[in-house]
Design a protein around this motif. Sequence first.
Motif, PDB file in Angstrom:
ATOM      1  N   MET A   1       0.886  -1.154   0.198  1.00  0.00           N
ATOM      2  CA  MET A   1       0.122   0.062   0.086  1.00  0.00           C
ATOM      3  C   MET A   1       0.787   1.092   0.002  1.00  0.00           C
ATOM      4  O   MET A   1       1.983   1.242   0.493  1.00  0.00           O
ATOM      5  N   GLU A   2       0.391   2.197  -0.850  1.00  0.00           N
ATOM      6  CA  GLU A   2       1.357   3.662  -0.699  1.00  0.00           C
ATOM      7  C   GLU A   2       1.173   4.044   0.610  1.00  0.00           C
ATOM      8  O   GLU A   2       0.370   4.090   1.289  1.00  0.00           O
ATOM      9  N   PRO A   3       2.320   4.866   0.754  1.00  0.00           N
ATOM     10  CA  PRO A   3       2.397   5.437   2.284  1.00  0.00           C
ATOM     11  C   PRO A   3       1.201   6.424   2.455  1.00  0.00           C
ATOM     12  O   PRO A   3       0.632   6.583   3.498  1.00  0.00           O
ATOM     13  N   THR A   4       0.909   7.270   1.472  1.00  0.00           N
ATOM     14  CA  THR A   4       0.081   8.246   1.622  1.00  0.00           C
ATOM     15  C   THR A   4      -1.298   7.679   1.818  1.00  0.00           C
ATOM     16  O   THR A   4      -2.262   7.921   2.629  1.00  0.00           O
ATOM     17  N   GLU A   5      -1.529   6.262   1.282  1.00  0.00           N
ATOM     18  CA  GLU A   5      -2.938   5.511   1.562  1.00  0.00           C
ATOM     19  C   GLU A   5      -3.029   5.228   2.877  1.00  0.00           C
ATOM     20  O   GLU A   5      -3.918   5.159   3.510  1.00  0.00           O
ATOM     21  N   ILE A   6      -1.794   4.692   3.384  1.00  0.00           N
ATOM     22  CA  ILE A   6      -1.852   4.316   4.990  1.00  0.00           C
ATOM     23  C   ILE A   6      -2.397   5.499   5.644  1.00  0.00           C
ATOM     24  O   ILE A   6      -3.115   5.580   6.579  1.00  0.00           O
ATOM     25  N   LEU A   7      -1.634   6.906   5.350  1.00  0.00           N
ATOM     26  CA  LEU A   7      -2.135   7.928   6.138  1.00  0.00           C
ATOM     27  C   LEU A   7      -3.370   8.282   6.031  1.00  0.00           C
ATOM     28  O   LEU A   7      -4.321   8.720   6.957  1.00  0.00           O
ATOM     29  N   LYS A   8      -4.045   8.316   4.727  1.00  0.00           N
ATOM     30  CA  LYS A   8      -5.502   8.523   4.523  1.00  0.00           C
ATOM     31  C   LYS A   8      -6.306   7.660   5.234  1.00  0.00           C
ATOM     32  O   LYS A   8      -7.246   8.198   5.805  1.00  0.00           O
ATOM     33  N   GLU A   9      -6.023   6.294   5.294  1.00  0.00           N
ATOM     34  CA  GLU A   9      -6.973   5.499   6.240  1.00  0.00           C
ATOM     35  C   GLU A   9      -6.920   5.699   7.334  1.00  0.00           C
ATOM     36  O   GLU A   9      -8.009   5.815   8.252  1.00  0.00           O
ATOM     37  N   GLU A  10      -5.755   6.327   8.199  1.00  0.00           N
ATOM     38  CA  GLU A  10      -5.734   6.635   9.551  1.00  0.00           C
ATOM     39  C   GLU A  10      -6.657   7.954   9.648  1.00  0.00           C
ATOM     40  O   GLU A  10      -7.044   8.211  10.784  1.00  0.00           O
ATOM     41  N   HIS A  11      -6.523   8.615   8.432  1.00  0.00           N
ATOM     42  CA  HIS A  11      -7.596  10.069   8.692  1.00  0.00           C
ATOM     43  C   HIS A  11      -8.958   9.702   9.154  1.00  0.00           C
ATOM     44  O   HIS A  11      -9.398  10.357   9.623  1.00  0.00           O
ATOM     45  N   ARG A  12      -9.277   8.602   8.152  1.00  0.00           N
ATOM     46  CA  ARG A  12     -10.622   8.221   8.055  1.00  0.00           C
ATOM     47  C   ARG A  12     -11.050   7.811   9.706  1.00  0.00           C
ATOM     48  O   ARG A  12     -12.141   8.094  10.334  1.00  0.00           O
ATOM     49  N   VAL A  13     -10.108   7.030  10.393  1.00  0.00           N
ATOM     50  CA  VAL A  13     -10.459   6.636  11.801  1.00  0.00           C
ATOM     51  C   VAL A  13     -10.316   7.993  12.759  1.00  0.00           C
ATOM     52  O   VAL A  13     -11.128   8.062  13.594  1.00  0.00           O
ATOM     53  N   ILE A  14      -9.568   8.815  12.392  1.00  0.00           N
ATOM     54  CA  ILE A  14      -9.290   9.956  13.231  1.00  0.00           C
ATOM     55  C   ILE A  14     -10.573  11.170  13.145  1.00  0.00           C
ATOM     56  O   ILE A  14     -11.314  11.249  14.058  1.00  0.00           O
ATOM     57  N   GLU A  15     -11.084  10.931  11.900  1.00  0.00           N
ATOM     58  CA  GLU A  15     -12.499  11.633  11.554  1.00  0.00           C
ATOM     59  C   GLU A  15     -13.502  10.905  12.442  1.00  0.00           C
ATOM     60  O   GLU A  15     -14.591  11.662  12.767  1.00  0.00           O
ATOM     61  N   ARG A  16     -13.701   9.661  12.409  1.00  0.00           N
ATOM     62  CA  ARG A  16     -14.650   9.196  13.359  1.00  0.00           C
ATOM     63  C   ARG A  16     -14.600   9.738  14.728  1.00  0.00           C
ATOM     64  O   ARG A  16     -15.700   9.993  15.170  1.00  0.00           O
ATOM     65  N   VAL A  17     -13.328   9.593  15.277  1.00  0.00           N
ATOM     66  CA  VAL A  17     -13.351  10.262  16.632  1.00  0.00           C
ATOM     67  C   VAL A  17     -13.520  11.788  16.773  1.00  0.00           C
ATOM     68  O   VAL A  17     -14.250  12.335  17.583  1.00  0.00           O
ATOM     69  N   LEU A  18     -13.321  12.510  15.648  1.00  0.00           N
ATOM     70  CA  LEU A  18     -13.476  13.870  15.554  1.00  0.00           C
ATOM     71  C   LEU A  18     -15.148  14.148  15.594  1.00  0.00           C
ATOM     72  O   LEU A  18     -15.733  15.063  16.314  1.00  0.00           O
ATOM     73  N   ALA A  19     -15.764  13.324  14.868  1.00  0.00           N
ATOM     74  CA  ALA A  19     -17.361  13.370  14.742  1.00  0.00           C
ATOM     75  C   ALA A  19     -17.942  12.930  16.106  1.00  0.00           C
ATOM     76  O   ALA A  19     -18.554  13.782  16.585  1.00  0.00           O
ATOM     77  N   ALA A  20     -17.484  12.056  16.767  1.00  0.00           N
ATOM     78  CA  ALA A  20     -17.884  11.818  18.176  1.00  0.00           C
ATOM     79  C   ALA A  20     -17.585  12.896  19.201  1.00  0.00           C
ATOM     80  O   ALA A  20     -18.477  13.229  20.019  1.00  0.00           O
ATOM     81  N   LEU A  21     -16.484  13.398  18.993  1.00  0.00           N
ATOM     82  CA  LEU A  21     -15.974  14.262  19.913  1.00  0.00           C
ATOM     83  C   LEU A  21     -16.860  15.613  19.866  1.00  0.00           C
ATOM     84  O   LEU A  21     -17.404  16.456  20.748  1.00  0.00           O
ATOM     85  N   GLU A  22     -17.064  16.073  18.553  1.00  0.00           N
ATOM     86  CA  GLU A  22     -17.989  17.166  18.275  1.00  0.00           C
ATOM     87  C   GLU A  22     -19.458  16.894  18.745  1.00  0.00           C
ATOM     88  O   GLU A  22     -19.894  18.090  19.377  1.00  0.00           O
ATOM     89  N   THR A  23     -19.872  15.726  18.712  1.00  0.00           N
ATOM     90  CA  THR A  23     -21.229  15.540  19.173  1.00  0.00           C
ATOM     91  C   THR A  23     -21.024  15.482  20.666  1.00  0.00           C
ATOM     92  O   THR A  23     -22.004  16.291  21.404  1.00  0.00           O
ATOM     93  N   ALA A  24     -20.378  15.011  21.355  1.00  0.00           N
ATOM     94  CA  ALA A  24     -20.192  14.990  22.832  1.00  0.00           C
ATOM     95  C   ALA A  24     -19.934  16.521  23.345  1.00  0.00           C
ATOM     96  O   ALA A  24     -20.668  17.032  24.268  1.00  0.00           O
ATOM     97  N   ALA A  25     -18.986  17.219  22.558  1.00  0.00           N
ATOM     98  CA  ALA A  25     -19.034  18.676  22.971  1.00  0.00           C
ATOM     99  C   ALA A  25     -20.240  19.593  22.836  1.00  0.00           C
ATOM    100  O   ALA A  25     -20.487  20.519  23.783  1.00  0.00           O
ATOM    101  N   SER A  26     -20.775  19.417  21.778  1.00  0.00           N
ATOM    102  CA  SER A  26     -21.953  20.141  21.441  1.00  0.00           C
ATOM    103  C   SER A  26     -23.145  19.556  22.459  1.00  0.00           C
ATOM    104  O   SER A  26     -23.793  20.465  22.940  1.00  0.00           O
ATOM    105  N   ARG A  27     -23.237  18.551  22.904  1.00  0.00           N
ATOM    106  CA  ARG A  27     -24.110  18.224  23.887  1.00  0.00           C
ATOM    107  C   ARG A  27     -23.846  18.726  25.231  1.00  0.00           C
ATOM    108  O   ARG A  27     -24.581  19.449  26.024  1.00  0.00           O
ATOM    109  N   LEU A  28     -22.402  18.770  25.698  1.00  0.00           N
ATOM    110  CA  LEU A  28     -22.061  19.263  26.720  1.00  0.00           C
ATOM    111  C   LEU A  28     -22.134  20.902  26.754  1.00  0.00           C
ATOM    112  O   LEU A  28     -22.744  21.350  27.788  1.00  0.00           O
ATOM    113  N   LYS A  29     -22.062  21.450  25.623  1.00  0.00           N
ATOM    114  CA  LYS A  29     -22.475  22.927  25.717  1.00  0.00           C
ATOM    115  C   LYS A  29     -23.664  23.333  25.578  1.00  0.00           C
ATOM    116  O   LYS A  29     -24.044  24.456  26.094  1.00  0.00           O
TER     117      LYS A  29
END
Length: 184
Positions: A1-29
């Motif tokens: 796999m291309e090195p940049t493809e590995i990093l892009k796959e990791e971005h997709r996992v990070i984006e899942r956490v970002l979406a959850a973090l946004e939900t939790a922060a919005s609810r907290l707010k």
Amino acid sequence: MEPTEILKEEHRVIERVLAALETAASRLKSGEAISPAIFLQAVEFIIGFADGCHHKKEEGVLFPAMQATGIPSEGGPIGVLIAEHQEGRRLTGAMRVTAEKLQAGDIRARDELARSALLYVDLLRQHIAKEDGVLFPMAERVIKGPAKAEVSEAFEHIEHEETGQGVHERFLALADAIEQGAEA
């Protein structure tokens, strides 16, 4: 796999956490009772996976490989992205401190925790867009042949030797837990 493809796959996992973090922060707010543990789990994920594995590959391997081809670190995309990594670390630290305060019963920490989390989410979403849309295509153009193989090998070394076997599985499970906790 291309090195940049590995990093892009990791971005997709990070984006899942970002979406959850946004939900939790919005609810907290909005005044909902959200466990500070969700934010502390997100901090653990960010430090261990986003920064400890993903950014380590970028800062320790990809960026230097690009610099070796003549891409400057100052005044260009690499310098901007490194500065954003540093700002992300600052915001992660603020999230940790305020989540710990809230967990200890300091209600005044709610607004600052939500603010830090939402700033982090915004920063990382823009950051990921820059990497996926600008930096990674640039890296694919300039890192060729043996240099590309060296980047791939160095990524493997970070993945298995420095961060340990099973790191991705552990952080994927943590991402799942964060998503579930943000919706609960």
